[in-house]
Design a protein around this motif. Structure first.
Motif, short mmCIF file in Angstrom:
data_model
loop_
_atom_site.label_atom_id
_atom_site.label_comp_id
_atom_site.label_asym_id
_atom_site.label_seq_id
_atom_site.Cartn_x
_atom_site.Cartn_y
_atom_site.Cartn_z
N SER A 194 0.84 -1.20 0.00
CA SER A 194 0.00 0.00 0.00
C SER A 194 0.87 1.25 0.00
N TYR A 195 0.48 2.23 -0.81
CA TYR A 195 1.21 3.49 -0.90
C TYR A 195 0.48 4.57 -0.11
N ASN A 196 1.19 5.21 0.78
CA ASN A 196 0.61 6.27 1.59
C ASN A 196 0.98 7.62 0.96
N GLU A 197 -0.02 8.34 0.44
CA GLU A 197 0.24 9.62 -0.24
C GLU A 197 0.78 10.68 0.71
N ASN A 198 0.40 10.60 1.98
CA ASN A 198 0.83 11.61 2.93
C ASN A 198 2.31 11.48 3.29
N THR A 199 2.77 10.23 3.49
CA THR A 199 4.17 10.02 3.88
C THR A 199 5.06 9.70 2.69
N GLY A 200 4.44 9.32 1.57
CA GLY A 200 5.22 8.94 0.40
C GLY A 200 5.91 7.60 0.54
N LYS A 201 5.45 6.78 1.49
CA LYS A 201 6.06 5.47 1.73
C LYS A 201 5.11 4.34 1.30
N THR A 202 5.74 3.22 0.97
CA THR A 202 4.99 2.02 0.62
C THR A 202 5.23 0.95 1.68
N THR A 203 4.17 0.41 2.23
CA THR A 203 4.27 -0.66 3.23
C THR A 203 3.81 -1.98 2.62
N THR A 204 4.43 -3.07 3.05
CA THR A 204 4.08 -4.41 2.54
C THR A 204 3.84 -5.36 3.71
N ASP A 205 3.01 -6.34 3.47
CA ASP A 205 2.82 -7.40 4.46
C ASP A 205 2.42 -8.67 3.73
N THR A 206 2.68 -9.83 4.36
CA THR A 206 2.41 -11.14 3.77
C THR A 206 1.47 -11.93 4.68
N SER A 207 0.50 -12.58 4.06
CA SER A 207 -0.42 -13.42 4.84
C SER A 207 -0.61 -14.77 4.13
N ASN A 208 -0.83 -15.79 4.92
CA ASN A 208 -1.09 -17.14 4.40
C ASN A 208 -2.42 -17.63 4.96
N ASN A 209 -3.29 -18.07 4.07
CA ASN A 209 -4.61 -18.52 4.46
C ASN A 209 -4.85 -19.94 3.95
N VAL A 210 -5.58 -20.71 4.73
CA VAL A 210 -5.95 -22.08 4.36
C VAL A 210 -7.46 -22.22 4.50
N SER A 211 -8.09 -22.84 3.52
CA SER A 211 -9.54 -23.05 3.58
C SER A 211 -9.90 -24.41 3.01
N TYR A 212 -11.05 -24.91 3.44
CA TYR A 212 -11.54 -26.20 2.99
C TYR A 212 -12.97 -26.03 2.46
N ASN A 213 -13.30 -26.87 1.51
CA ASN A 213 -14.65 -26.82 0.93
C ASN A 213 -15.02 -28.22 0.47
N SER A 214 -16.27 -28.58 0.61
CA SER A 214 -16.75 -29.89 0.18
C SER A 214 -18.08 -29.72 -0.53
N THR A 215 -18.24 -30.39 -1.66
CA THR A 215 -19.46 -30.24 -2.47
C THR A 215 -19.87 -31.58 -3.06
N ASN A 216 -21.19 -31.82 -3.11
CA ASN A 216 -21.75 -32.97 -3.82
C ASN A 216 -22.41 -32.47 -5.10
N MET A 217 -22.20 -33.18 -6.19
CA MET A 217 -22.82 -32.80 -7.46
C MET A 217 -23.17 -34.07 -8.23
N HIS A 218 -23.97 -33.93 -9.28
CA HIS A 218 -24.34 -35.10 -10.07
C HIS A 218 -24.61 -34.69 -11.51
N PHE A 219 -24.53 -35.68 -12.40
CA PHE A 219 -24.90 -35.48 -13.80
C PHE A 219 -25.32 -36.83 -14.39
N ILE A 220 -26.01 -36.78 -15.52
CA ILE A 220 -26.49 -37.98 -16.21
C ILE A 220 -25.89 -38.01 -17.61
N ASN A 221 -25.38 -39.15 -18.01
CA ASN A 221 -24.93 -39.32 -19.38
C ASN A 221 -25.40 -40.66 -19.92
#
Length: 281
Positions: A206-233
């Motif tokens: 992110s760039y701060n217009e008032n200070t003229g500085k750019t700050t950085t940060d790193t984040s790691n996220n983990v998520s899970y998802n489960s789904t049931n689906m069907h089709f006919i052929n």
């Protein structure tokens, strides 16, 4: 099921029905001294190995599109846009050949013969199970319209899926002595369960217009998802097999091939069928 698919199924079943009528009439002309009747040849059960060959990303793209997962790191507002990379996977990693069990049961009936060629028909219920993993990686960057905030995002998706297929099918099997050919069609209900594991790494600046500085940060996220689906052929099937007679019991080793091109895979089925003939003495 769409109307077009229903019409396709209707044409397939009518085609096989008229083939059956044709060969029944042919058997009537071949032996005028007998009146052909539909006779129960036997009741069978079989088990075997199904090998699934994937020839495209179609099946995995279908699963991904139906997961309902948002690939982007944040719910993007109007002032954010993707400036590099892509949120759509361009390469999916999967195993081309996998195997699983197949089980069949049903009836075999006979509608006559021409010399030594018997007209056999099979009505069956079958079950196939397929399970494996696939994965893909997405890298992209997004920035605000005023170039104040930037996110460099790397998403790793891993999926575990289980596909269970219950089918009702018909096969026409002309049989000569101890060999037979098989031509069939199945109406298959596919139930698929998908478990998704997502690991996301975000490097934000992110760039701060008032200070003229750019700050950085790193984040790691983990998520899970489960789904049931069907089709006919409604896939076609062709095969070949042999017959070993043992009194009222017949053993029938067979090989079947089922192309499912629109779904991106083919089935190769090697099975051993045990047939019980209630009429044979």
């Amino acid at each position: 099921m769409s109307f077009l698919r229903f019409q396709k199924m209707k044409k397939i079943f009518l085609f096989l029905f008229f083939i059956s009528l044709f060969q029944i009439g042919f058997s009537q002309k071949s032996d005028s001294s007998q009146t052909p009747k539909i006779k129960l040849t036997g009741i069978f059960i079989s088990a075997g190995l199904n090998v699934t060959q994937y020839n495209s990303n179609a099946f995995f793209s279908y699963l991904t599109n139906n997961m309902g997962t948002e690939n982007l790191a944040f719910p993007i507002a109007n002032y954010y846009s993707v400036v590099s990379g892509s949120v759509i996977p361009n390469q999916i990693t999967y195993t081309n050949l996998i195997n699983g069990p197949v089980l069949n049961t049903g009836l075999i009936v006979n509608t006559g013969r021409f010399k030594n060629l018997f007209w056999n028909h099979k009505l069956e219920i079958s079950y196939v199970q397929v399970s494996n993993n696939f994965s893909y990686l997405i890298n992209y960057a997004e920035v605000s319209d005023y170039q104040i905030t930037r996110h460099d995002i790397s998403d790793t998706f891993q999926f575990r899926y289980k596909q269970q297929i219950l089918s009702i099918g018909y096969k026409f099997q002309p049989t000569y002595k101890f060999m037979f050919l098989s031509f069939g069609v199945h109406c298959s209900f596919n139930l698929v369960k998908v478990n998704e594991y997502k690991k996301e790494r975000i490097i934000g600046s992110s760039y701060n217009e008032n200070t003229g500085k750019t700050t950085t940060d790193t984040s790691n996220n983990v998520s899970y998802n489960s789904t049931n689906m069907h089709f006919i052929n409604v896939p076609f099937e062709v095969g070949i097999g042999g017959i070993i007679h043992i009194n009222r019991i017949s053993l029938e080793p067979a090989f079947y091939f089922t192309p499912c091109l629109s779904n991106g895979y083919n089935f190769y089925n090697l099975s051993l069928e045990i047939l019980f003939n209630p009429r044979k003495k």
